[in-house]
Design a protein around this motif. Structure first.
Motif, PDB file in Angstrom:
ATOM      1  N   ALA A  28      -2.883   4.217  -2.852  1.00  0.00           N
ATOM      2  CA  ALA A  28      -2.768   3.342  -4.025  1.00  0.00           C
ATOM      3  C   ALA A  28      -2.221   1.987  -3.602  1.00  0.00           C
ATOM      4  O   ALA A  28      -1.458   1.884  -2.629  1.00  0.00           O
ATOM      5  CB  ALA A  28      -1.857   3.963  -5.080  1.00  0.00           C
ATOM      6  N   LEU A  29      -2.635   0.955  -4.319  1.00  0.00           N
ATOM      7  CA  LEU A  29      -2.011  -0.357  -4.208  1.00  0.00           C
ATOM      8  C   LEU A  29      -0.942  -0.455  -5.289  1.00  0.00           C
ATOM      9  O   LEU A  29      -1.218  -0.165  -6.461  1.00  0.00           O
ATOM     10  CB  LEU A  29      -3.050  -1.472  -4.373  1.00  0.00           C
ATOM     11  CG  LEU A  29      -4.006  -1.657  -3.200  1.00  0.00           C
ATOM     12  CD1 LEU A  29      -5.097  -2.660  -3.562  1.00  0.00           C
ATOM     13  CD2 LEU A  29      -3.248  -2.139  -1.957  1.00  0.00           C
ATOM     14  N   CYS A  30       0.255  -0.847  -4.902  1.00  0.00           N
ATOM     15  CA  CYS A  30       1.369  -0.930  -5.843  1.00  0.00           C
ATOM     16  C   CYS A  30       1.858  -2.363  -5.941  1.00  0.00           C
ATOM     17  O   CYS A  30       1.825  -3.119  -4.965  1.00  0.00           O
ATOM     18  CB  CYS A  30       2.507  -0.026  -5.392  1.00  0.00           C
ATOM     19  SG  CYS A  30       2.158   1.729  -5.621  1.00  0.00           S
ATOM     20  N   ALA A  69       7.016   0.600  -2.302  1.00  0.00           N
ATOM     21  CA  ALA A  69       5.841   0.183  -1.527  1.00  0.00           C
ATOM     22  C   ALA A  69       5.423  -1.233  -1.859  1.00  0.00           C
ATOM     23  O   ALA A  69       4.871  -1.947  -1.015  1.00  0.00           O
ATOM     24  CB  ALA A  69       4.683   1.148  -1.780  1.00  0.00           C
ATOM     25  N   ALA A  70       5.685  -1.673  -3.085  1.00  0.00           N
ATOM     26  CA  ALA A  70       5.276  -3.017  -3.496  1.00  0.00           C
ATOM     27  C   ALA A  70       5.948  -4.101  -2.666  1.00  0.00           C
ATOM     28  O   ALA A  70       5.426  -5.221  -2.561  1.00  0.00           O
ATOM     29  CB  ALA A  70       5.595  -3.222  -4.976  1.00  0.00           C
ATOM     30  N   LEU A  80       0.839  -1.196   0.000  1.00  0.00           N
ATOM     31  CA  LEU A  80       0.000   0.000   0.000  1.00  0.00           C
ATOM     32  C   LEU A  80       0.872   1.244   0.000  1.00  0.00           C
ATOM     33  O   LEU A  80       1.762   1.391   0.849  1.00  0.00           O
ATOM     34  CB  LEU A  80      -0.915  -0.002   1.219  1.00  0.00           C
ATOM     35  CG  LEU A  80      -1.940   1.128   1.289  1.00  0.00           C
ATOM     36  CD1 LEU A  80      -3.009   0.942   0.221  1.00  0.00           C
ATOM     37  CD2 LEU A  80      -2.588   1.192   2.667  1.00  0.00           C
ATOM     38  N   LEU A  81       0.623   2.143  -0.937  1.00  0.00           N
ATOM     39  CA  LEU A  81       1.276   3.450  -0.994  1.00  0.00           C
ATOM     40  C   LEU A  81       0.335   4.447  -0.338  1.00  0.00           C
ATOM     41  O   LEU A  81      -0.757   4.704  -0.842  1.00  0.00           O
ATOM     42  CB  LEU A  81       1.563   3.838  -2.446  1.00  0.00           C
ATOM     43  CG  LEU A  81       2.363   5.109  -2.678  1.00  0.00           C
ATOM     44  CD1 LEU A  81       3.782   4.961  -2.148  1.00  0.00           C
ATOM     45  CD2 LEU A  81       2.399   5.451  -4.172  1.00  0.00           C
ATOM     46  N   GLY A 103       7.334  -8.236 -14.387  1.00  0.00           N
ATOM     47  CA  GLY A 103       8.265  -7.146 -14.137  1.00  0.00           C
ATOM     48  C   GLY A 103       7.653  -5.774 -14.261  1.00  0.00           C
ATOM     49  O   GLY A 103       8.351  -4.767 -14.125  1.00  0.00           O
ATOM     50  N   THR A 104       6.359  -5.698 -14.505  1.00  0.00           N
ATOM     51  CA  THR A 104       5.652  -4.418 -14.608  1.00  0.00           C
ATOM     52  C   THR A 104       5.498  -3.791 -13.221  1.00  0.00           C
ATOM     53  O   THR A 104       5.201  -4.488 -12.247  1.00  0.00           O
ATOM     54  CB  THR A 104       4.260  -4.635 -15.231  1.00  0.00           C
ATOM     55  OG1 THR A 104       4.420  -5.157 -16.545  1.00  0.00           O
ATOM     56  CG2 THR A 104       3.462  -3.354 -15.282  1.00  0.00           C
ATOM     57  N   VAL A 105       5.709  -2.484 -13.139  1.00  0.00           N
ATOM     58  CA  VAL A 105       5.403  -1.746 -11.914  1.00  0.00           C
ATOM     59  C   VAL A 105       4.043  -1.084 -12.115  1.00  0.00           C
ATOM     60  O   VAL A 105       3.849  -0.317 -13.061  1.00  0.00           O
ATOM     61  CB  VAL A 105       6.480  -0.686 -11.606  1.00  0.00           C
ATOM     62  CG1 VAL A 105       6.073   0.156 -10.398  1.00  0.00           C
ATOM     63  CG2 VAL A 105       7.819  -1.358 -11.358  1.00  0.00           C
ATOM     64  N   SER A 106       3.091  -1.419 -11.245  1.00  0.00           N
ATOM     65  CA  SER A 106       1.712  -0.953 -11.399  1.00  0.00           C
ATOM     66  C   SER A 106       1.281  -0.173 -10.170  1.00  0.00           C
ATOM     67  O   SER A 106       1.575  -0.570  -9.039  1.00  0.00           O
ATOM     68  CB  SER A 106       0.764  -2.143 -11.596  1.00  0.00           C
ATOM     69  OG  SER A 106       1.093  -2.863 -12.764  1.00  0.00           O
TER      70      SER A 106
END
Length: 224
Positions: A185-187, A159-160, A144-145, A193-196
């Motif tokens: 935001a949820l990270c 944060a991920a 969680l961000l 390998g994607t940062v979302s």
């Protein structure tokens, strides 16, 4: 389907045209000869009193979508949580690579086919009250961000790695204590390998209604 964030500049807005001759330059009608005008000039409006309210310290900063080396330009789409009545015995899985979701038969929070999903939203007890819970799936990187943290690639990737355990979204106090609020935001760093960064823009529902959530999803895909 995702779309590229941003777009062509619409260009500067044209300044408004000046007033017409009749309304701006025509002289006012004179008062009768030898008689002063009966209309007194209007006093200037008083400036507004200063507000006692300070800006909110919890306001969410604007997202910085700058892509670092090794990642493509950020793409923007949407994500969401949409519970169904628990008597339908369904749970929702959300893939943060692209924001898509699917359902499968509910099995007390167990997942038969993760299929690359990062989040699980499932009915816990089915008591007739709001009882859906949200958690990260095993072997995923989700965190969680918080609302006051910078919304950027670096902050989201960091944060991920903090983890995201089960949270009963119908319990508002629990949501607020954990920081699951509008503007946070949820990270995730996904299996590709994607940062979302899934921004929590709208939360609806509460103690007796299962909660729905929606917002923009920003995706930085790793380049080969």
């Amino acid at each position: 389907m995702t779309v590229a964030f941003g777009g062509k500049d619409s260009g500067p807005v044209a300044a408004p045209a000046p007033g017409t001759v009749d309304s701006a330059t025509q002289p006012a009608s004179p008062s009768p000869s030898g008689m002063p005008s009966s209309k007194e000039p209007e006093p200037a409006p008083e400036p507004p009193a200063p507000s006692d309210e300070a800006p909110s310290a919890s306001a969410s900063p604007a997202a910085d979508l700058t892509a670092p080396e090794g990642y493509a330009k950020a793409l923007s789409t949407m994500w969401g949580l949409a519970p169904v009545p628990c008597t339908q015995h369904e749970q929702q899985l959300i893939d943060l690579d692209d924001g898509t979701s699917r359902t499968e038969d509910e099995n007390n929070g167990a997942v038969q086919e993760p299929g690359g999903a990062e989040l699980l939203y499932w009915p816990d007890t089915c008591t007739g009250l709001g009882d859906y819970q949200l958690r990260a799936l095993p072997d995923t990187r989700v965190g969680l961000l918080r609302v006051d943290a910078p919304k950027s690639f670096d902050s989201c990737r960091a944060a991920a790695g903090t983890g995201f355990g089960a949270l009963a979204l119908s319990e508002r106090t629990d949501r607020e204590e954990r920081g699951f609020v509008e503007g946070a935001a949820l990270c995730s760093v996904t299996d590709k390998g994607t940062v979302s960064m899934a921004v929590i823009e709208h939360i609806a529902g509460g103690a007796v209604d299962d909660v729905s959530v929606s917002g923009p999803l920003y995706i930085w895909a790793a380049t080969p």
